[in-house]
Motif scaffolding. Structure first.
Motif, short mmCIF file in Angstrom:
data_model
loop_
_atom_site.label_atom_id
_atom_site.label_comp_id
_atom_site.label_asym_id
_atom_site.label_seq_id
_atom_site.Cartn_x
_atom_site.Cartn_y
_atom_site.Cartn_z
N ALA A 157 0.83 -1.20 0.00
CA ALA A 157 0.00 0.00 0.00
C ALA A 157 0.87 1.25 0.00
O ALA A 157 1.79 1.39 0.81
CB ALA A 157 -0.90 0.00 1.23
N GLY A 158 0.55 2.17 -0.93
CA GLY A 158 1.20 3.47 -0.96
C GLY A 158 0.39 4.49 -0.17
O GLY A 158 -0.34 4.15 0.76
N ASN A 159 0.50 5.76 -0.59
CA ASN A 159 -0.10 6.83 0.21
C ASN A 159 -1.47 7.28 -0.28
O ASN A 159 -2.02 8.24 0.26
CB ASN A 159 0.85 8.04 0.25
N ALA A 160 -2.03 6.63 -1.29
CA ALA A 160 -3.24 7.14 -1.93
C ALA A 160 -4.50 6.34 -1.63
O ALA A 160 -5.53 6.58 -2.27
CB ALA A 160 -3.04 7.22 -3.44
N GLY A 161 -4.46 5.42 -0.71
CA GLY A 161 -5.62 4.59 -0.46
C GLY A 161 -6.01 4.54 1.00
O GLY A 161 -5.43 5.22 1.86
N ASP A 164 3.29 7.07 -4.52
CA ASP A 164 2.07 7.80 -4.87
C ASP A 164 1.11 6.88 -5.62
O ASP A 164 0.89 7.01 -6.82
CB ASP A 164 2.41 9.02 -5.73
N ALA A 165 0.54 5.94 -4.89
CA ALA A 165 -0.39 4.97 -5.47
C ALA A 165 -1.19 4.34 -4.34
O ALA A 165 -0.78 4.39 -3.17
CB ALA A 165 0.37 3.89 -6.23
N GLN A 166 -2.34 3.78 -4.70
CA GLN A 166 -3.08 3.01 -3.70
C GLN A 166 -2.31 1.74 -3.37
O GLN A 166 -2.10 1.42 -2.20
CB GLN A 166 -4.48 2.68 -4.21
N TRP A 167 -1.95 1.00 -4.42
CA TRP A 167 -1.18 -0.22 -4.28
C TRP A 167 -0.11 -0.23 -5.36
O TRP A 167 -0.35 0.24 -6.48
CB TRP A 167 -2.06 -1.47 -4.41
N SER A 168 1.06 -0.75 -5.04
CA SER A 168 2.14 -0.75 -6.01
C SER A 168 3.03 -1.97 -5.80
O SER A 168 3.22 -2.43 -4.67
CB SER A 168 2.97 0.52 -5.87
N GLU A 169 3.57 -2.47 -6.90
CA GLU A 169 4.49 -3.61 -6.81
C GLU A 169 5.86 -3.13 -6.30
O GLU A 169 6.35 -2.08 -6.69
CB GLU A 169 4.65 -4.26 -8.18
N THR A 170 6.45 -3.92 -5.43
CA THR A 170 7.80 -3.63 -4.94
C THR A 170 8.57 -4.95 -4.91
O THR A 170 8.19 -5.92 -5.55
CB THR A 170 7.76 -2.93 -3.58
N SER A 171 9.66 -4.98 -4.16
CA SER A 171 10.46 -6.21 -4.06
C SER A 171 10.67 -6.55 -2.60
O SER A 171 10.57 -5.70 -1.71
CB SER A 171 11.82 -6.01 -4.74
#
Length: 333
Positions: free
Chosen positions: A220-224, A243-250
């Motif tokens: 979860a990023g900062n937009a949700g 800057d996203a609701q959800w984002s892929e990371t590692s």
């Protein structure tokens, strides 16, 4: 220390002395039995309480059930997660029109006098069709302000005021204003209790992991909603810079940030790795993730995935998160 795997439930709190005012929708007016309101830029007029409502996905379904409106529903669809236990019996009595979204033909065959969704995708051309077309056919179609067709109409921050306004709107549409006021009051009481406990969680960093399909964690990023829940509970989002609701990371990135707490989405769709139990087992068996502070300290919180989207159950996710953070903070002290 222990892993928190309790089902989310509203905290039992005394409502005496607690304000139960609703967050009324500023665009809503009432004339006798009729209600007029704006929904994601579309003006709706409901001449009287609907008797044949259709909900197009789980969030809308559970909100109407929370308002005690199961008898006014002639159809539901798109169950993405397990229905909350408190709504299970009422849900079982509502006909399911489609496993996912119904087609326009299926919807018209059902004959609704009101249609409601919390997801704009329900009104796509390959689903039930454009909302304006339904309105032109005399069927008011309400869409949550948290997911308008036009992204410019969606607030930058996801908060409980929008959820309360939606509860208030739907309660007015169906003529159950007192139940809407009661439901908002119950949730406001939980917010007050969480605010009182929030200082206990200061200094804790939380990472929310939704899924790990194909090996890459989705955080979860900062937009949700998770950002809002984290802040209300007094903690920080380890991925607030996204800057996203959800984002892929590692996993390497998660290891570098090494959050104090991991919140794990408990998905019930049946894919390997979806359940919280699967995620915990994978975290403990991998040589990299087993060394994360949250894994070593058993500071893991399971929350049903559906509660991570704005809905009547968002308050349950907040209560679960707050309770876990207070417990973890007490252990750390």
């Amino acid at each position: 220390m222990r892993t928190i795997l309790i089902p989310s439930a509203l905290l039992v709190v005394a409502l005496s002395g607690c304000a139960a005012s609703t967050a009324a929708s500023p665009a809503q007016t009432s004339t006798g039995a009729a209600v007029t309101l704006e929904s994601c830029g579309l003006d709706l007029t409901i001449d009287g309480p609907p008797e044949q409502a259709v909900t197009l996905e789980q969030g809308a379904t559970e909100l109407l059930l929370a308002l005690g409106l199961g008898a006014k529903m002639i159809g539901t669809s798109y169950l993405t997660d397990a229905v909350a236990p408190e709504y299970a019996d009422a849900y079982a009595a509502v006909p399911v029109l489609a496993d996912q979204y119904p087609t326009a033909e299926q919807l018209r065959e059902a004959g609704p006098d009101f249609v409601y969704s919390m997801r704009a995708s329900a009104f796509a051309a390959d689903a039930v069709g454009d909302r304006a077309e339904l309105v032109d056919l005399g069927v008011p179609a309400y869409l949550s302000a948290n997911d308008c067709e036009d992204p410019d109409l969606v607030a930058d921050e996801v908060g409980f005021e929008q959820i309360f306004a939606e509860i208030t709107d739907l309660a007015a549409v169906f003529g159950v204003e007192s139940r809407g006021t009661e439901l908002v009051g119950e949730q406001q009481a939980v917010l007050a209790e969480v605010a009182e406990a929030a200082p206990e969680a200061e200094g804790l960093d939380v990472a929310w992991i939704y899924s790990t399909i194909n090996g890459a964690p989705i955080v979860a990023g900062n937009a949700g909603l998770p950002q809002t829940l984290t802040e209300l509970a007094g903690a920080g989002n380890a991925f607030e810079d996204l800057d996203a609701q959800w984002s892929e990371t590692s996993w390497d990135e998660i290891a570098q940030r090494d959050p104090d707490v991991l919140v794990l989405a408990d998905l019930s769709r049946g894919l390997t790795g979806d359940s919280a139990e699967d995620k915990i087992a994978a975290l403990r068996s991998d040589t990299v993730t087993a060394q994360l502070a949250a894994v070593r300290g058993d500071q893991l919180v399971a929350i049903p995935a559906t509660e991570m989207d704005p809905s009547v159950r968002s308050i349950d996710a907040l209560a679960t998160l707050s309770g876990a953070l207070v417990e973890f903070a007490g252990v750390d002290k």
